[in-house]
Design an enzyme around this catalytic site. Structure first.
Site, PDB file in Angstrom:
ATOM      1  N   PRO A   1       0.420  -1.129  -0.207  1.00  0.00           N
ATOM      2  CA  PRO A   1      -0.335  -0.125   0.352  1.00  0.00           C
ATOM      3  C   PRO A   1       0.927   1.374   0.279  1.00  0.00           C
ATOM      4  O   PRO A   1       2.293   1.026   0.419  1.00  0.00           O
ATOM      5  CB  PRO A   1      -0.763  -0.166   1.442  1.00  0.00           C
ATOM      6  CG  PRO A   1      -0.016  -1.756   1.679  1.00  0.00           C
ATOM      7  CD  PRO A   1       0.767  -2.224   0.719  1.00  0.00           C
TER       8      PRO A   1
ATOM      9  N   GLY B   1       2.547   4.400   1.355  1.00  0.00           N
ATOM     10  CA  GLY B   1       3.022   5.052   2.569  1.00  0.00           C
ATOM     11  C   GLY B   1       3.556   3.705   2.742  1.00  0.00           C
ATOM     12  O   GLY B   1       4.516   3.866   4.157  1.00  0.00           O
TER      13      GLY B   1
ATOM     14  N   GLU C   1     -24.777   8.004  16.720  1.00  0.00           N
ATOM     15  CA  GLU C   1     -23.537   7.378  16.909  1.00  0.00           C
ATOM     16  C   GLU C   1     -23.746   7.028  18.176  1.00  0.00           C
ATOM     17  O   GLU C   1     -23.368   5.697  18.506  1.00  0.00           O
ATOM     18  CB  GLU C   1     -22.822   8.616  17.345  1.00  0.00           C
ATOM     19  CG  GLU C   1     -22.388   9.530  16.140  1.00  0.00           C
ATOM     20  CD  GLU C   1     -21.704   8.982  15.227  1.00  0.00           C
ATOM     21  OE1 GLU C   1     -21.493   7.601  15.204  1.00  0.00           O
ATOM     22  OE2 GLU C   1     -21.966   9.353  13.960  1.00  0.00           O
TER      23      GLU C   1
ATOM     24  N   HIS D   1     -25.092   3.516  17.060  1.00  0.00           N
ATOM     25  CA  HIS D   1     -22.636   2.432  16.418  1.00  0.00           C
ATOM     26  C   HIS D   1     -22.701   2.062  17.976  1.00  0.00           C
ATOM     27  O   HIS D   1     -22.800   0.718  17.939  1.00  0.00           O
ATOM     28  CB  HIS D   1     -22.392   3.022  15.751  1.00  0.00           C
ATOM     29  CG  HIS D   1     -22.250   3.568  14.288  1.00  0.00           C
ATOM     30  ND1 HIS D   1     -22.828   3.308  13.146  1.00  0.00           N
ATOM     31  CD2 HIS D   1     -22.949   4.232  14.103  1.00  0.00           C
ATOM     32  CE1 HIS D   1     -23.506   3.367  12.300  1.00  0.00           C
ATOM     33  NE2 HIS D   1     -23.243   4.238  12.709  1.00  0.00           N
TER      34      HIS D   1
END
Length: 652
Positions: free
Chosen positions: A228, A230, A450, A453
């Site tokens: 990936p 980086g 939220e 979640h």
């Protein structure tokens, strides 16, 4: 002031303007000097003037097959013809001289001389001279010579610095670094211990090639670093060159391809020629997929410039005599799009996967990047590494850099734990938007969203732990919940993925249960959930109905023909049904959890409305006791790292 003058001189438009006036002025003044007070007449007019007795002197000079004639009038004539550049009305001038050109078909020299003598004109004959020819030739050629000189000079300037001229398009654009200039060593590359072990052989071969060759061993001609963005692929290549103490030639794959046909192949040849002169050496090609994509699928057709460049690269890497001591290291994010001929043994025959670092690797990377940063005693880099799963080296460097910027904005002399905590949030979700005006109704919607979640994540906590939840807007999100894995995972089970799907559905389900509405706040949740569910069905074989079959693999490349459909319409329909079934199952699971924990869900939402941000300790206290920790209720403040460490220990 000096730089401005250089810019003006190098401006191509000003150069062309200067050359135009130079050539025009040269031709004008030359013609003006030769024709001032004189007029051009044809042969008929010349005979008429001689016959009328108006010719005082007549001079003719043979010039090849024609006769150049000039003379003086007895009686000057007046003329309004423009003999030069006129800015207003043309002036009336006296014409005392004339010129004419006589062709062989008009008359002969003897007839013209007899006619002039009969009419009492003084006749002078000049022999043909080569000097006049050369003058005329110079007048015609010199302006164009000056023009081409300046054009080539400009092309040389525009052809790139480093002393390049317009004929050097095919020279390599690689940046060469001598072994003395390369300071990077393996100790500077953290979090890639296994990758460094794969590259030790390359270093040893460059240091002592005879030890390998006497045993008949062949060192890999090329090493492909895949991973990936980086993860430190370029840094690894530099470290290999630094440890081996050899010259390092670095170039990007896009530097090979230009609009001119053959330039890319020429640059490849030039690059390898330079490397052979400096052997043993390392050639590093970054983003090789720009030039190494599979042939026959490009936008430019089957024989485009990129393919010629790739063909030349294949030839140079194919073990030609004289390539000993040259190792090619390339980096890419997409090895699946590379041409198979590039990956065969003898070219890039060793592939090193540079993956995301584990928690120990992240800690080592943080220590490397923290060397030049003053950190407070409450900063625990091991804890930061635990809080940043999935981060690569570039992300971790960015976290510490953001922390330094945050500390500078707060006028601090050192970086403390709160600065790093803020930096993590900025990297993950973007800068906070505390000045953004949000209505009370919208704040309640976001808080319960939220909290949905969060409560699902608390109940389904086999693999992940709720770390933080906030309703402070960041980036495009009105709020967010962070759940971290309990440990670094390379593999996910079907149950783990189902738990994540249920957690993603918790926000929308909470909106429907509490407010009986559906908002756009769940769009990103649905995007992630749909991608995960489709991957479970089509890539990981987690569908009982469809079985262990992979229906979707590598994605088609840009410029390739549309991939042929490998599945039937019925199978595509069944895939969609299975994806929908997984998402509905996750939605029902989230609804069941929220309905069973309505009071806890409400407590978390109300705490979010009051404090805006809750950490893992506060969330755990609300879930287990229904109360906020007393220390936090007294005053809202940024958590120290000691508090965060204790929370992490409690979570374990």
């Amino acid at each position: 002031m000096k730089k401005q003058n250089n810019g003006l001189i190098k401006n191509p438009f000003l150069w062309l303007l200067f050359i135009f006036f130079l050539v025009t002025g040269f031709q004008y003044f030359y013609s003006g000097n030769n024709s001032g007070g004189s007029q051009q007449i044809n042969y008929t007019e010349l005979v008429q003037e001689i016959t009328d007795g108006n010719v005082k002197e007549l001079t003719y000079q043979p010039n090849g097959s024609v006769i150049e004639v000039s003379g003086v009038y007895k009686n000057p004539k007046t003329s309004k013809e423009e003999t030069g550049i006129q800015f207003f009305t043309p002036s009336v001038t006296k014409v005392e001289k004339f010129t004419s050109t006589i062709l062989p078909a008009d008359t002969t020299v003897s007839e013209l001389q007899k006619l002039a003598t009969d009419h009492k004109a003084e006749v002078t004959v000049k022999h043909e001279s080569s000097s006049g020819i050369w003058i005329n030739l110079l007048v015609s050629i010199v302006p164009f010579g000056i023009l081409f000189f300046f054009l080539f000079s400009m092309m040389g300037n525009m052809g790139g610095g480093n002393g390049r001229n317009p004929m050097s398009f095919g020279r390599s654009k690689a940046k060469a670094a001598n072994k003395e200039d390369i300071k990077v060593r393996f100790s500077d590359v953290a979090g890639a211990e296994e990758e460094k072990q794969e590259l030790v052989e390359v270093v040893e071969f460059l240091k002592d090639p005879k030890r390998f060759t006497k045993l008949g061993a062949r060192i890999p001609a090329g090493v492909l670093l895949e991973g990936p963005p980086g993860t430190g692929k370029t840094l690894l290549a530099k470290a290999v060159a630094g440890e081996a103490g050899v010259p390092f030639f670095s170039i990007s794959g896009s530097d090979f391809v230009e609009m001119f046909v053959g330039v890319g192949a020429s640059r490849v040849r030039s690059l390898f020629e330079d490397a052979k002169k400096a052997a043993p050496a390392i050639i590093f090609i970054d983003e090789i997929d720009a030039v190494g994509r599979q042939r026959g699928v490009g936008l430019g057709g089957g024989n485009d410039e990129r393919e010629q460049t790739l063909n030349q690269l294949l030839i140079e890497m194919d073990g030609f005599e004289g390539n000993e001591g040259i190792i090619v290291i390339a980096a890419t994010n997409r090895s699946d799009v590379l041409d198979p001929a590039l990956l065969r043994p003898g070219r890039f025959d060793r592939k090193v996967l540079v993956g995301r670092p584990d928690v120990k690797g992240r800690e080592a990377i943080l220590k490397v990047h923290a060397k030049n940063k003053p950190l407070a005693e409450d900063v625990d880099l091991k804890l930061v590494a635990q809080q940043t799963p999935g981060f690569v080296g570039a992300d971790l460097e960015n976290v510490l850099n953001e922390a330094a910027l945050v500390a500078a904005r707060r006028n601090k002399s050192i970086i403390d734990a709160s600065d790093i905590d803020e930096a993590e949030d900025r990297v993950i979700a973007g800068p906070s938007k505390k000045d953004k005006t949000v209505s009370q109704k919208e704040r309640e919607l976001v808080a319960y969203h939220e909290a949905g979640h969060t409560i699902v994540g608390l109940v389904l906590s086999n693999a992940r732990v709720v770390h933080k939840v906030t309703i402070v807007p960041r980036g495009r999100a009105g709020g967010y919940m962070i759940a971290l894995p309990k440990e670094d995972q390379m593999l996910l089970s079907k149950e783990d993925m189902k738990e994540q799907l249920a957690g993603l559905m918790g926000g929308r389900v909470a909106e429907e249960i509490i407010f009986n509405v559906q908002t756009t706040g769940a769009s990103n949740d649905f995007e992630q959930a749909t991608q995960m569910a489709r991957a479970m069905v089509t890539e990981y074989g987690m569908s009982e109905k469809l079985g262990p079959v992979q229906y979707e693999g590598n994605h088609a490349m840009l410029g390739a023909q549309s991939p042929q459909k490998s599945i039937s319409e019925q199978t595509a329909y069944e895939i969609d049904e299975e994806v929908r079934s997984l998402l509905n199952e996750a939605r029902n699971k989230a609804a069941e959890i929220i309905q069973s924990n309505r009071e806890t869900h409400k407590l978390i939402a109300e705490a979010l409305l009051k404090y805006e941000t809750l950490d893992s300790t506060q969330i755990k206290a609300l879930y287990e006791t229904g109360k906020m920790p007393e220390a936090v209720e007294e005053e809202s403040h940024a958590l120290s790292y000691d508090e965060v460490k204790s929370k992490m220990n409690d979570e374990k």
